[in-house]
Design a protein around this motif. Structure first.
Motif, short mmCIF file in Angstrom:
data_model
loop_
_atom_site.label_atom_id
_atom_site.label_comp_id
_atom_site.label_asym_id
_atom_site.label_seq_id
_atom_site.Cartn_x
_atom_site.Cartn_y
_atom_site.Cartn_z
N ALA A 27 0.36 9.13 -8.20
CA ALA A 27 0.99 8.63 -9.43
C ALA A 27 1.67 7.29 -9.18
CB ALA A 27 1.99 9.65 -9.96
N LEU A 28 2.38 7.17 -8.06
CA LEU A 28 3.07 5.92 -7.74
C LEU A 28 2.07 4.78 -7.49
CD1 LEU A 28 5.84 7.34 -5.39
CD2 LEU A 28 6.22 6.19 -7.59
N ALA A 29 0.94 5.11 -6.88
CA ALA A 29 -0.08 4.09 -6.64
C ALA A 29 -0.54 3.46 -7.95
CB ALA A 29 -1.27 4.70 -5.90
N LYS A 30 -0.74 4.30 -8.97
CA LYS A 30 -1.14 3.79 -10.28
C LYS A 30 0.00 3.01 -10.94
CE LYS A 30 -4.54 7.37 -11.07
NZ LYS A 30 -4.73 8.73 -11.49
N ASP A 31 1.20 3.58 -10.91
CA ASP A 31 2.36 2.94 -11.55
C ASP A 31 2.72 1.59 -10.92
OD1 ASP A 31 2.54 5.16 -13.17
OD2 ASP A 31 4.28 6.02 -12.13
N GLU A 32 2.58 1.51 -9.59
CA GLU A 32 3.00 0.31 -8.86
C GLU A 32 1.84 -0.59 -8.46
OE1 GLU A 32 5.54 1.65 -5.65
OE2 GLU A 32 6.77 2.84 -7.04
N ASN A 33 0.64 -0.23 -8.91
CA ASN A 33 -0.57 -1.01 -8.63
C ASN A 33 -0.75 -1.26 -7.13
OD1 ASN A 33 -2.95 -2.33 -9.31
ND2 ASN A 33 -1.92 -4.32 -9.48
N LEU B 184 11.09 10.39 0.04
CA LEU B 184 11.00 11.83 0.24
C LEU B 184 10.82 12.51 -1.11
CD1 LEU B 184 13.82 12.24 2.90
CD2 LEU B 184 11.35 12.18 3.28
N ILE B 185 9.63 13.08 -1.31
CA ILE B 185 9.29 13.71 -2.59
C ILE B 185 8.49 14.99 -2.32
CG2 ILE B 185 8.06 13.45 -4.78
CD1 ILE B 185 8.36 10.40 -4.46
N GLY B 186 8.92 16.07 -2.90
CA GLY B 186 8.15 17.32 -2.84
C GLY B 186 8.48 18.19 -1.65
N ARG B 187 8.00 19.42 -1.75
CA ARG B 187 8.27 20.41 -0.71
C ARG B 187 7.16 20.50 0.34
NH1 ARG B 187 11.76 24.52 -1.44
NH2 ARG B 187 10.24 26.04 -0.70
N VAL C 127 0.85 -1.19 0.00
CA VAL C 127 0.00 0.00 0.00
C VAL C 127 0.88 1.24 0.00
CG1 VAL C 127 -1.91 -1.15 1.19
CG2 VAL C 127 -0.16 0.05 2.54
N ILE C 128 0.30 2.37 -0.33
CA ILE C 128 1.06 3.61 -0.39
C ILE C 128 0.21 4.75 0.17
CG2 ILE C 128 0.37 4.19 -2.75
CD1 ILE C 128 3.34 5.14 -3.15
#
Length: 179
Positions: free
Chosen positions: A147-153, A133-136, A85-86
Motif C-alpha cells: 500500500a505504501l509503495a502505491k501511495d508514495e510511488n 514497524l507495522i503489523g504483527r 524504494v520500499i
C-alpha cells in the motif's frame, strides 16, 4: 513429442539460458564477496560424501540476500528510484536492501513487523534505511509495504519473487560450481 510440447521445451531452454546469462553478468561483486566453502569433515566421513558449507555469513550483512537486493537496485532506472524504494522484511532481505540502497545512494524504506528482533531493526537502520514497524507478522508488513509503495510511488522490492532478485542470489550457485 508434439509440436506444442517441442516449442515449450525450447522456450524453457531459452529462459534457462537467459537466467544463466544474467547470473554470469550480475554486478553483485560491487557489494558482495565470493565466500568460502568450508569442508564439514566429520559429517562427510559419516555420510561417505563430501559435504561443504557455503559461508554466506562472511558477507557484510551475514547473508546471501545482499546479492539479490543489489542486483535488483542496479537494474532499476533512476526515474524508478526518484522517491526511493520500499520492502517488507523481518531480517536478511531488509539488511541486504538497506546496504545496497546506501551503496547506490537510494533512499530505502523497510516495513518490519513489530515482532522483529531489535538487533535486526538496529542493523537495518545502521545500514542507512528508514524502518517502519507495522503489523504483527510478515504478511501484515508486506500488505502495508504494498500500500505504501502505491501511495508514495516507490518500487516494491520483493524478497524473492522477482527475476532480478533471483538472478543476484543465483550468483551463489555460480560460485559453488566454480569452486
Amino acid at each position: 513429442m508434439t509440436e506444442v510440447e517441442s516449442k515449450d521445451v525450447i522456450e524453457e531452454h531459452e529462459l534457462a539460458l537467459d537466467y544463466l546469462r544474467k547470473i554470469l553478468l550480475a554486478p553483485v561483486y560491487d557489494v558482495a564477496i565470493e565466500t568460502e566453502l568450508t569442508p564439514l569433515t566429520k559429517l562427510s566421513k559419516r555420510l561417505g560424501k563430501e559435504i561443504t558449507l557455503k559461508r554466506e555469513d562472511q558477507q557484510i550483512v551475514h547473508s546471501f540476500k545482499i546479492r539479490g537486493a543489489y542486483n535488483k537496485l542496479v537494474n532499476l532506472s533512476k526515474a524508478e528510484c526518484t522517491n526511493g524504494v520500499i520492502a517488507a522484511s523481518a531480517g536478511n532481505h531488509a539488511q541486504g536492501l538497506a546496504l545496497a540502497a546506501k551503496k547506490l545512494g537510494i533512499h530505502a524504506t523497510i516495513v518490519m513487523p513489530f515482532t522483529t528482533p531489535e538487533i535486526k531493526i538496529d542493523n537495518v537502520r545502521r545500514f542507512g534505511a528508514e524502518v517502519r514497524l507495522i503489523g504483527r507478522n510478515f504478511n501484515d508488513a508486506q500488505t502495508a509495504a504494498s500500500a505504501l509503495a502505491k501511495d508514495e510511488n516507490k518500487p516494491l522490492i520483493h524478497p524473492f519473487d522477482d527475476v532480478d532478485i533471483i538472478v543476484g542470489q543465483g550468483t551463489v550457485a555460480k560460485e559453488l560450481l566454480q569452486q
